[in-house]
Design a protein around this motif. Structure first.
Motif, mmCIF file in Angstrom:
data_model
loop_
_atom_site.group_PDB
_atom_site.id
_atom_site.type_symbol
_atom_site.label_atom_id
_atom_site.label_comp_id
_atom_site.label_asym_id
_atom_site.label_seq_id
_atom_site.Cartn_x
_atom_site.Cartn_y
_atom_site.Cartn_z
ATOM 1 N N ASN A 140 0.836 -1.199 0.000
ATOM 2 C CA ASN A 140 0.000 0.000 0.000
ATOM 3 C C ASN A 140 0.881 1.262 0.000
ATOM 4 O OD1 ASN A 140 1.062 0.133 2.554
ATOM 5 N ND2 ASN A 140 -0.792 -0.646 3.560
ATOM 6 N N ALA A 141 0.258 2.414 0.161
ATOM 7 C CA ALA A 141 0.995 3.687 0.094
ATOM 8 C C ALA A 141 2.138 3.729 1.108
ATOM 9 C CB ALA A 141 0.026 4.838 0.323
ATOM 10 N N GLU A 142 1.888 3.190 2.296
ATOM 11 C CA GLU A 142 2.914 3.222 3.351
ATOM 12 C C GLU A 142 4.147 2.386 2.951
ATOM 13 O OE1 GLU A 142 1.561 1.582 7.042
ATOM 14 O OE2 GLU A 142 3.215 2.470 8.186
ATOM 15 N N VAL A 143 3.889 1.212 2.379
ATOM 16 C CA VAL A 143 4.993 0.338 1.940
ATOM 17 C C VAL A 143 5.776 1.028 0.822
ATOM 18 C CG1 VAL A 143 5.555 -1.887 0.865
ATOM 19 C CG2 VAL A 143 3.764 -1.775 2.607
ATOM 20 N N LEU A 144 5.051 1.644 -0.111
ATOM 21 C CA LEU A 144 5.716 2.304 -1.243
ATOM 22 C C LEU A 144 6.547 3.496 -0.768
ATOM 23 C CD1 LEU A 144 2.709 2.103 -3.727
ATOM 24 C CD2 LEU A 144 4.820 0.757 -3.820
ATOM 25 N N ARG A 145 6.021 4.253 0.182
ATOM 26 C CA ARG A 145 6.786 5.385 0.751
ATOM 27 C C ARG A 145 8.045 4.879 1.435
ATOM 28 N NH1 ARG A 145 2.102 7.997 1.932
ATOM 29 N NH2 ARG A 145 1.936 6.912 3.907
ATOM 30 N N ALA A 146 7.905 3.751 2.123
ATOM 31 C CA ALA A 146 9.066 3.174 2.828
ATOM 32 C C ALA A 146 10.135 2.718 1.823
ATOM 33 C CB ALA A 146 8.620 2.000 3.700
#
Ligand code: NDP
Length: 307
Positions: free
Chosen positions: A203-209
């Motif tokens: 999700n967005a959080e994984v991609l930001r990480a």
């Protein structure tokens, strides 16, 4: 002759092997009472209503290893055995994952276009690319294909990590938290099954990480990655590159994704070579023929192994 319902495409060789013993019916021409076997693929699967309407259905043979488009639990409850084609495609899908990763790192598509368009002649050498050597690579789903990907990557001397629900007996670093692994690695390679348990795991959080210097490779299922979040991250430089073989609504790929220059896109071709499709086709047919002969199968999905 036994009545077999065909959903989706099969090869000529599969048809040749099946025709002597099965009457092969298409979706617009079958009698629900008479169908005992289905041959389908991982994309088309078997619609739930269709499965329940076939009261004499005994077996579903999936031409592919991923079977998220078939409700295997519902099939098992009805005594219907589902088979798939594990292992015979591990190397091919692993090659596809490595190909996508290398294409992102070495800008294969951009540089191919640089030569074709004549820009090389006019503008001089293309901008430098990145080395794929010595990268930190995180495998999301270290199963049969995940391990084959790790093995194929060896010449690039990566540092391997992985995330799965249960830790495996392997010499790689285990992360029980996907965001933490994404923070740690340069490349995240997705190779889990599809279905509810992996839906939008990336999700967005994984991609930001994973970050602006990070590369996402998806050879699993489109449903595993939140495609809207992925497009946003790529457009806003929150994620560096993506190599994608699978999409949320195949064969429709969002225009926004097709217009990005920092992606490499394949038409769900992970196992799509003549040799591997031939091996998958043979296993799909072998399962059907064996079931017809003595009621047993070669490669049942885990949900149906006790039937
Ligand atoms: P395996 O069952 O061998 O491996 C699946 C791995 O995913 C396991 O390590 C499992 O570990 C892990 N996993 C499952 N659920 C989760 C979860 N919720 N969170 C984290 N990890 C999870 O499958 P294969 O390697 O044979 O195939 C994997 C998938 O690859 C297929 O199901 C298919 O969707 C896809 N595929 C794509 C192809 C293409 O053309 N692009 C071709 C072939 C396959 P654990 O259970 O411990 O979580």
């Amino acid at each position: 002759m036994t009545d077999l319902l065909q959903i989706g495409g099969i090869t000529e060789w599969m048809r040749e092997r099946l025709s002597p013993v099965f009457n092969i019916h298409q979706l617009d021409d079958f009698d629900a009472e008479s169908i005992t076997h289905i041959v389908t693929n991982g994309h088309d699967g078997v619609p739930h209503d269709l499965m329940t309407s076939l009261s004499n259905l005994r077996m579903i043979s999936v031409y592919g290893v991923g079977y998220d488009a078939v409700d295997a639990n519902a099939a098992a409850e009805r005594g219907i055995v589902v088979t798939h084609t594990p292992n015979v495609l591990n190397n091919e899908v692993a090659t596809t994952a490595v190909l996508l990763m290398l294409s992102c790192y070495r800008e294969l598509v951009r540089d191919d276009e640089y030569v074709r368009s004549g820009r090389w002649e006019v503008e001089g050498n293309a901008p430098l690319t990145r080395s794929a050597d010595n990268q930190k690579i995180g495998i999301l789903g270290l199963g049969r294909i995940g391990q084959a990907i790790v093995d194929k990557l060896e010449p690039w001397a990566p540092e391997i990590s992985y995330h799965t629900r249960s830790q495996k007996d392997v010499p790689y670093r285990y992360f029980d938290n996907l965001v933490e692994m994404a923070e740690h690695v340069d490349v995240l390679i997705c190779i889990t099954p599809g279905g509810p348990s992996t839906n939008k795991l990336v999700n967005a959080e994984v991609l930001r990480a994973l970050g602006a210097g990070g590369t996402l490779i998806n050879v699993s299922r489109g449903s595993v990655v939140d495609e809207t979040a992925l497009i946003n991250a790529l457009q806003n430089d929150e994620l560096g590159w993506a190599g994608l073989d699978v999409f949320e609504d195949e064969p429709r790929v969002p225009k926004a994704l097709r217009e990005l220059s920092n992606v490499v896109l394949l038409p769900h071709a992970g196992s799509a070579t003549i040799e591997t499709r031939s091996a998958m086709g043979d296993l799909t047919v072998d399962n059907l023929l064996q079931h017809l002969k003595d009621g047993s199968v070669i490669t049942a999905v885990p949900e149906c192994r006790d039937l």
